[in-house]
Design an enzyme around this catalytic site. Structure first.
Site, PDB file in Angstrom:
ATOM      1  N   LYS A  14      14.562  29.842  44.546  1.00 47.50           N
ATOM      2  CA  LYS A  14      14.151  29.694  45.993  1.00 47.50           C
ATOM      3  C   LYS A  14      12.617  29.129  46.433  1.00 47.50           C
ATOM      4  O   LYS A  14      12.542  28.505  47.103  1.00 47.50           O
ATOM      5  CB  LYS A  14      14.129  30.983  46.860  1.00 47.50           C
ATOM      6  CG  LYS A  14      15.909  31.309  46.722  1.00 47.50           C
ATOM      7  CD  LYS A  14      16.012  32.654  47.983  1.00 47.50           C
ATOM      8  CE  LYS A  14      15.184  33.700  47.537  1.00 47.50           C
ATOM      9  NZ  LYS A  14      15.515  34.572  46.228  1.00 47.50           N
ATOM     10  N   ARG A 128       7.823  35.819  34.262  1.00 45.35           N
ATOM     11  CA  ARG A 128       7.249  34.941  35.569  1.00 45.35           C
ATOM     12  C   ARG A 128       5.637  35.575  35.817  1.00 45.35           C
ATOM     13  O   ARG A 128       5.569  36.808  35.698  1.00 45.35           O
ATOM     14  CB  ARG A 128       7.919  35.280  36.954  1.00 45.35           C
ATOM     15  CG  ARG A 128       7.293  34.692  38.054  1.00 45.35           C
ATOM     16  CD  ARG A 128       8.060  34.616  39.461  1.00 45.35           C
ATOM     17  NE  ARG A 128       8.481  35.745  40.011  1.00 45.35           N
ATOM     18  CZ  ARG A 128       9.423  35.885  41.117  1.00 45.35           C
ATOM     19  NH1 ARG A 128       9.547  34.524  41.601  1.00 45.35           N
ATOM     20  NH2 ARG A 128       9.700  36.887  41.581  1.00 45.35           N
TER      21      ARG A 128
HETATM   22  P1  ADP Z   1      12.303  37.679  45.052  1.00 42.64           P
HETATM   23  O1  ADP Z   1      13.345  36.794  46.065  1.00 42.64           O
HETATM   24  O2  ADP Z   1      11.938  37.227  43.958  1.00 42.64           O
HETATM   25  O3  ADP Z   1      13.213  39.138  45.112  1.00 42.64           O
HETATM   26  P2  ADP Z   1      10.564  37.799  47.659  1.00 42.64           P
HETATM   27  O4  ADP Z   1       9.412  37.468  47.542  1.00 42.64           O
HETATM   28  O5  ADP Z   1      11.431  37.047  48.596  1.00 42.64           O
HETATM   29  O6  ADP Z   1      11.269  38.125  46.283  1.00 42.64           O
HETATM   30  O7  ADP Z   1      10.731  39.312  48.246  1.00 42.64           O
HETATM   31  C1  ADP Z   1       9.963  40.196  47.659  1.00 42.64           C
HETATM   32  C2  ADP Z   1      10.153  41.785  48.201  1.00 42.64           C
HETATM   33  O8  ADP Z   1       9.861  41.889  49.577  1.00 42.64           O
HETATM   34  C3  ADP Z   1      11.694  42.137  48.464  1.00 42.64           C
HETATM   35  O9  ADP Z   1      12.118  42.970  47.129  1.00 42.64           O
HETATM   36  C4  ADP Z   1      11.625  43.135  49.467  1.00 42.64           C
HETATM   37  O10 ADP Z   1      11.258  44.418  49.116  1.00 42.64           O
HETATM   38  C5  ADP Z   1      10.736  42.611  50.455  1.00 42.64           C
HETATM   39  N1  ADP Z   1      11.224  41.516  51.431  1.00 42.64           N
HETATM   40  C6  ADP Z   1      11.460  40.153  51.291  1.00 42.64           C
HETATM   41  N2  ADP Z   1      12.098  39.916  52.457  1.00 42.64           N
HETATM   42  C7  ADP Z   1      12.834  40.757  53.084  1.00 42.64           C
HETATM   43  C8  ADP Z   1      13.924  40.841  53.690  1.00 42.64           C
HETATM   44  N3  ADP Z   1      14.407  39.793  54.667  1.00 42.64           N
HETATM   45  N4  ADP Z   1      14.387  42.133  54.134  1.00 42.64           N
HETATM   46  C9  ADP Z   1      13.847  43.209  53.497  1.00 42.64           C
HETATM   47  N5  ADP Z   1      12.797  43.245  52.630  1.00 42.64           N
HETATM   48  C10 ADP Z   1      12.560  41.941  52.283  1.00 42.64           C
END
Ligand code: ADP
Ligand code: ZN
Length: 216
Positions: A14, A128
């Site tokens: 993503k 990563r």
């Molecule tokens: P990935 O897609 O690699 O898991 P992200 O960078 O999108 O990583 O998110 C990392 C962390 O941030 C998630 O594991 C969660 O703890 C928190 N997080 C991100 N977006 C959300 C969301 N929409 N709701 C709740 N927690 C979130």
């Protein structure tokens, strides 16, 4: 109007696709994960809350996350489109997003879902590395920087995210399957869902995504 939601399990690509889409279409990139990491780095009140959940792979509570996104999507730079990356992750978030984007007259126009099998996700995430300065993604085998530990783009230091270890990753994948995957049905019923194969390589994938977005 390009009011886009990017979905897919951790490691599907993503973040990489989001960067390619914004380069082509000049949309603000709203990544809740990046916003939380920035808040943690700056030790803000939001960062203090988020760090209790993020490091071991749990979700930050819905009310906190929804409030953050609402504030961000209401800003002027989202008037001509936006790309949401990492939100929504629960049905409660998806329903709140529908309501709030309609209230501010910026409704979602497409949901792009990038899919990949679990073994590939594990391989990508466990190798990563990310640039501390510009966020560019690397991989210790598949996408090495020219100089070990140093970002090709900006010379920043590469690091491994705290939640990119195998325990936190398993938690993230479980939560994805249990809480996030059901949203796909929700968006299919709304007629907004487009699913892409995340195994074909970033360059090919962006071509397919751009072909779809041309008509949007
Ligand atoms: P990935 O897609 O690699 O898991 P992200 O960078 O999108 O990583 O998110 C990392 C962390 O941030 C998630 O594991 C969660 O703890 C928190 N997080 C991100 N977006 C959300 C969301 N929409 N709701 C709740 N927690 C979130
Ligand atoms: Zn960099």
């Amino acid at each position: 109007m390009k009011n886009i939601v990017l979905m897919g399990p951790p490691g599907a690509g993503k973040g990489t696709q989001a960067k390619l889409i914004i380069a082509e279409h000049n949309l603000p990139h709203i990544s809740t994960g990046d916003m939380f990491r920035e808040a943690i780095k700056n030790q803000t009140p939001l960062g203090k809350i988020a760090s209790q959940y993020i490091n071991d792979g749990h979700l930050v509570p819905d009310d906190v996350t929804i409030g953050l996104v609402k504030e961000r999507l209401s800003m002027d730079d989202c008037a001509n489109g936006y790309i949401l990356d990492g939100f929504p992750r629960t049905l409660v978030q998806a329903e709140a997003l529908k309501k709030l984007t309609e209230e501010i007259n910026r409704p979602i126009t497409a949901v792009l879902n990038i899919d990949a099998p679990k073994d590939l996700l594990v391989e990508r995430i466990s190798g990563r590395r990310v640039c501390k300065t510009c966020g560019a993604p690397y991989h210790i085998v598949n996408r090495k920087p020219k100089v070990e530990g140093v970002c090709d783009n900006c010379g920043g230091e590469l690091y491994q995210r705290k939640d990119d270890n195998i325990d936190a990753l398993n938690t993230r994948l479980d939560i994805y399957n249990k809480d996030t995957a059901p949203i796909l049905d929700y968006y299919a019923k709304e007629g907004l869902l487009y699913t892409f194969d995340g195994t074909i390589g970033a360059e090919k994938l962006i071509q397919e995504i751009n072909a779809l977005l041309e008509g949007k």
